[in-house]
Design a protein around this motif. Structure first.
Motif, mmCIF file in Angstrom:
data_model
loop_
_atom_site.group_PDB
_atom_site.id
_atom_site.type_symbol
_atom_site.label_atom_id
_atom_site.label_comp_id
_atom_site.label_asym_id
_atom_site.label_seq_id
_atom_site.Cartn_x
_atom_site.Cartn_y
_atom_site.Cartn_z
ATOM 1 N N VAL A 206 0.812 -1.114 -0.144
ATOM 2 C CA VAL A 206 -0.126 -0.034 -0.047
ATOM 3 C C VAL A 206 0.894 1.318 -0.147
ATOM 4 O O VAL A 206 1.740 1.231 0.784
ATOM 5 C CB VAL A 206 -0.872 0.165 1.315
ATOM 6 N N HIS A 207 0.609 2.231 -0.909
ATOM 7 C CA HIS A 207 1.357 3.335 -0.851
ATOM 8 C C HIS A 207 0.382 4.319 -0.129
ATOM 9 O O HIS A 207 -0.602 5.143 -0.526
ATOM 10 C CB HIS A 207 1.438 3.982 -2.313
ATOM 11 N N TRP A 208 1.024 4.475 1.141
ATOM 12 C CA TRP A 208 0.174 5.355 2.040
ATOM 13 C C TRP A 208 -0.106 6.857 1.776
ATOM 14 O O TRP A 208 -1.205 7.372 1.804
ATOM 15 C CB TRP A 208 0.840 5.162 3.436
ATOM 16 N N PRO A 209 0.848 7.513 1.244
ATOM 17 C CA PRO A 209 0.671 8.872 1.001
ATOM 18 C C PRO A 209 -0.345 9.086 -0.232
ATOM 19 O O PRO A 209 -1.104 10.008 0.208
ATOM 20 C CB PRO A 209 2.030 9.495 0.514
ATOM 21 N N THR A 210 -0.243 8.247 -1.225
ATOM 22 C CA THR A 210 -1.480 8.465 -2.184
ATOM 23 C C THR A 210 -2.706 8.096 -1.797
ATOM 24 O O THR A 210 -3.802 8.589 -1.917
ATOM 25 C CB THR A 210 -0.934 7.540 -3.416
ATOM 26 N N THR A 211 -2.851 6.924 -0.774
ATOM 27 C CA THR A 211 -3.987 6.404 -0.223
ATOM 28 C C THR A 211 -4.577 7.647 0.551
ATOM 29 O O THR A 211 -5.729 7.624 0.567
ATOM 30 C CB THR A 211 -3.563 5.360 0.725
ATOM 31 N N ALA A 212 -3.735 8.556 1.328
ATOM 32 C CA ALA A 212 -4.191 9.326 2.122
ATOM 33 C C ALA A 212 -4.896 10.667 1.369
ATOM 34 O O ALA A 212 -6.051 11.184 1.529
ATOM 35 C CB ALA A 212 -3.199 10.042 2.940
ATOM 36 N N ARG A 213 -4.389 10.983 0.142
ATOM 37 C CA ARG A 213 -4.768 11.775 -0.829
ATOM 38 C C ARG A 213 -6.114 11.431 -1.274
ATOM 39 O O ARG A 213 -7.116 12.411 -1.760
ATOM 40 C CB ARG A 213 -3.825 12.363 -1.845
ATOM 41 N N HIS A 214 -6.038 10.382 -1.842
ATOM 42 C CA HIS A 214 -7.533 9.873 -2.704
ATOM 43 C C HIS A 214 -8.635 9.360 -1.784
ATOM 44 O O HIS A 214 -9.541 9.348 -2.150
ATOM 45 C CB HIS A 214 -6.898 8.656 -3.655
ATOM 46 N N GLY A 215 -8.145 8.928 -0.443
ATOM 47 C CA GLY A 215 -9.185 8.483 0.464
ATOM 48 C C GLY A 215 -9.505 6.971 0.192
ATOM 49 O O GLY A 215 -10.621 6.503 0.682
ATOM 50 N N SER A 216 -8.994 6.363 -0.850
ATOM 51 C CA SER A 216 -8.920 4.981 -1.059
ATOM 52 C C SER A 216 -7.452 4.171 -1.278
ATOM 53 O O SER A 216 -6.707 4.931 -1.408
ATOM 54 C CB SER A 216 -9.699 4.562 -2.279
ATOM 55 N N LEU A 217 -7.588 3.003 -0.800
ATOM 56 C CA LEU A 217 -6.330 2.192 -0.957
ATOM 57 C C LEU A 217 -5.553 2.261 -2.180
ATOM 58 O O LEU A 217 -6.202 1.718 -3.295
ATOM 59 C CB LEU A 217 -6.444 0.823 -0.382
ATOM 60 N N VAL A 218 -4.478 2.638 -2.351
ATOM 61 C CA VAL A 218 -3.521 2.473 -3.637
ATOM 62 C C VAL A 218 -2.387 1.842 -3.384
ATOM 63 O O VAL A 218 -1.747 2.035 -2.319
ATOM 64 C CB VAL A 218 -3.168 4.100 -4.036
#
Length: 408
Positions: A206-218
């Motif tokens: 999981v790429h947490w910085p991108t997940t935080a920005r998009h609001g869904s798991l990336v």
């Protein structure tokens, strides 16, 4: 098959007998005639008796099934006298693995004896049991009778193995040597990009910085590792004549190929061996070390196909080692296009050019042509290695691989 020949002693005895006869005639001495007749009788007996010296002998051979060039091979010969009469002065010539001559002073009636010999395996190849030549000149050495006696046996002499540190290989052994050559994205180590989470994805990716920005798991996505595999291609279009126990050009090619195959297996890479035989390519895919060595030991020239045609049918692999003599059939205009296709397919191509010496049976490239071939191969993206005549193969390989490693 039986052969008979007189020795030089026969002529001496006949000449001595005639000389004594002439002397006896002149001096009218009876004892001189007796000596003359005695010499003539020895000649006659020495001519007839050797025919029984080899009759009734059998020979069996015991030897290891496998060996390497340069190793000492133990060959045991068991000689049996099946007759009721003793045999004297038996000479045995056995060319199996290496020329060997054995002498037995005597062999009793119904007796059997085993002789152990050590012979150096000088040439690679499959050696099938051939006949043993048994001869005897007993009792007087006047004549000799030779008889060929069949003896079974088979020894496969593997090519000479040389050290090959720094062998350039591409691929990850951890992916398994027997997988097919994959492409695209999947489990691996090289980062490819990111995408939305899918069921079954590991949370470790999981790429947490991108997940935080998009609001869904990336999750992060990786390029799939290519499996570890080496394809070894040997040119069998021709060979140089064997001179004594010296290696031929094809022997040197097979030595390089076998050494590379064993080094690749040691490092966890799979190996495929490709060569022409009977005008068709022989492809041993996923060969274990024993199978690869056996194939290379049994290769013979001419194979009936040019190297460029064989390369067109070689299986794809991360690394391709192409071993060839510098025949004119491997000129730059012929060989380079086939190598370029392998490079374009993503293979790391290592052409090993075995230069042909002064004694050659087929047209060979000149030094200038070889220089051009090496330069064009390098320009095509390959990593050529040049092995010059009379130079140790291992030194030439080590120098080339170290230079290639430094360049990378």
């Amino acid at each position: 098959m039986r052969r008979f020949r007189f020795r030089a002693r026969a002529g001496g005895l006949v000449f001595g007998s005639l000389l004594l006869f002439l002397v006896g005639t002149n001096v009218q001495s009876g004892w001189v005639f007796v000596l003359s007749a005695l010499l003539l009788g020895v000649t006659a007996a020495g001519t007839i008796l050797p025919f029984g010296g080899t009759r009734g002998l059998t020979v069996s051979r015991r030897a290891p099934g496998e060996s390497f060039v340069g190793e000492q091979v133990r060959v045991d010969l068991t000689v049996t006298n099946t007759t009721r009469k003793p045999k004297l002065s038996i000479s045995i010539h056995d060319p199996y693995v290496a020329q060997s001559n054995i002498f037995l002073p005597s062999l009793g009636a119904g007796a059997s004896v085993t002789i152990s010999t050590r012979r150096t395996a000088a040439r690679r190849g499959a050696i099938d049991g051939g006949p043993v030549v048994v001869s005897s000149g007993a009792p007087f050495g006047v004549a000799e009778v030779r008889r060929t006696i069949p003896a079974a046996g088979r020894t496969v002499v593997f090519p000479r193995i040389v050290s090959m540190p720094g062998l350039p290989l591409r691929g990850d052994p951890s992916t398994g040597a027997d997988d097919e050559l994959p492409s695209g994205r999947g489990p691996g180590h090289e980062f490819h990009g990111i995408r939305e989470y899918q069921r079954g994805d590991s949370l470790r990716h999981v790429h947490w910085p991108t997940t935080a920005r998009h609001g869904s798991l990336v999750v992060r996505e990786f390029e799939r590792d290519r499996p570890a595999r080496l394809t070894v291609v040997v040119d069998t279009a021709g060979d140089t004549p064997a001179v004594g126990d010296a290696e031929t050009t094809l022997d040197r090619c097979c030595s390089v190929a076998a050494s590379a195959a064993l080094e690749a297996v040691r490092l966890g890479h799979g190996v495929s061996v490709v060569a022409a035989r009977d005008a068709r390519p022989v492809i041993v895919d996923g060969a274990d070390p024993h199978r690869a060595l056996t194939v290379l030991a049994e290769l013979r020239a001419p194979g009936g196909m040019t190297l460029s045609r064989v390369l067109g049918q070689a299986p794809a692999a991360p690394t391709a080692l192409v071993v060839f003599p510098t025949w004119r059939s491997n000129a730059a205009t012929v060989l380079v296009p086939a190598v370029e296709e392998l490079v374009a397919a993503g293979s790391r191509v290592v052409p090993v050019a075995i230069e042909v010496g002064a004694s050659r049976a087929e047209p060979a490239l000149s030094d200038q042509d070889v220089d051009e071939l090496i330069a064009v191969l390098a320009a095509a993206g390959a990593e050529p290695v040049r092995i010059r005549p009379g130079r140790p193969v291992e030194q030439e390989l080590a120098a080339s691989f170290s230079l290639a490693g430094a360049a990378r």
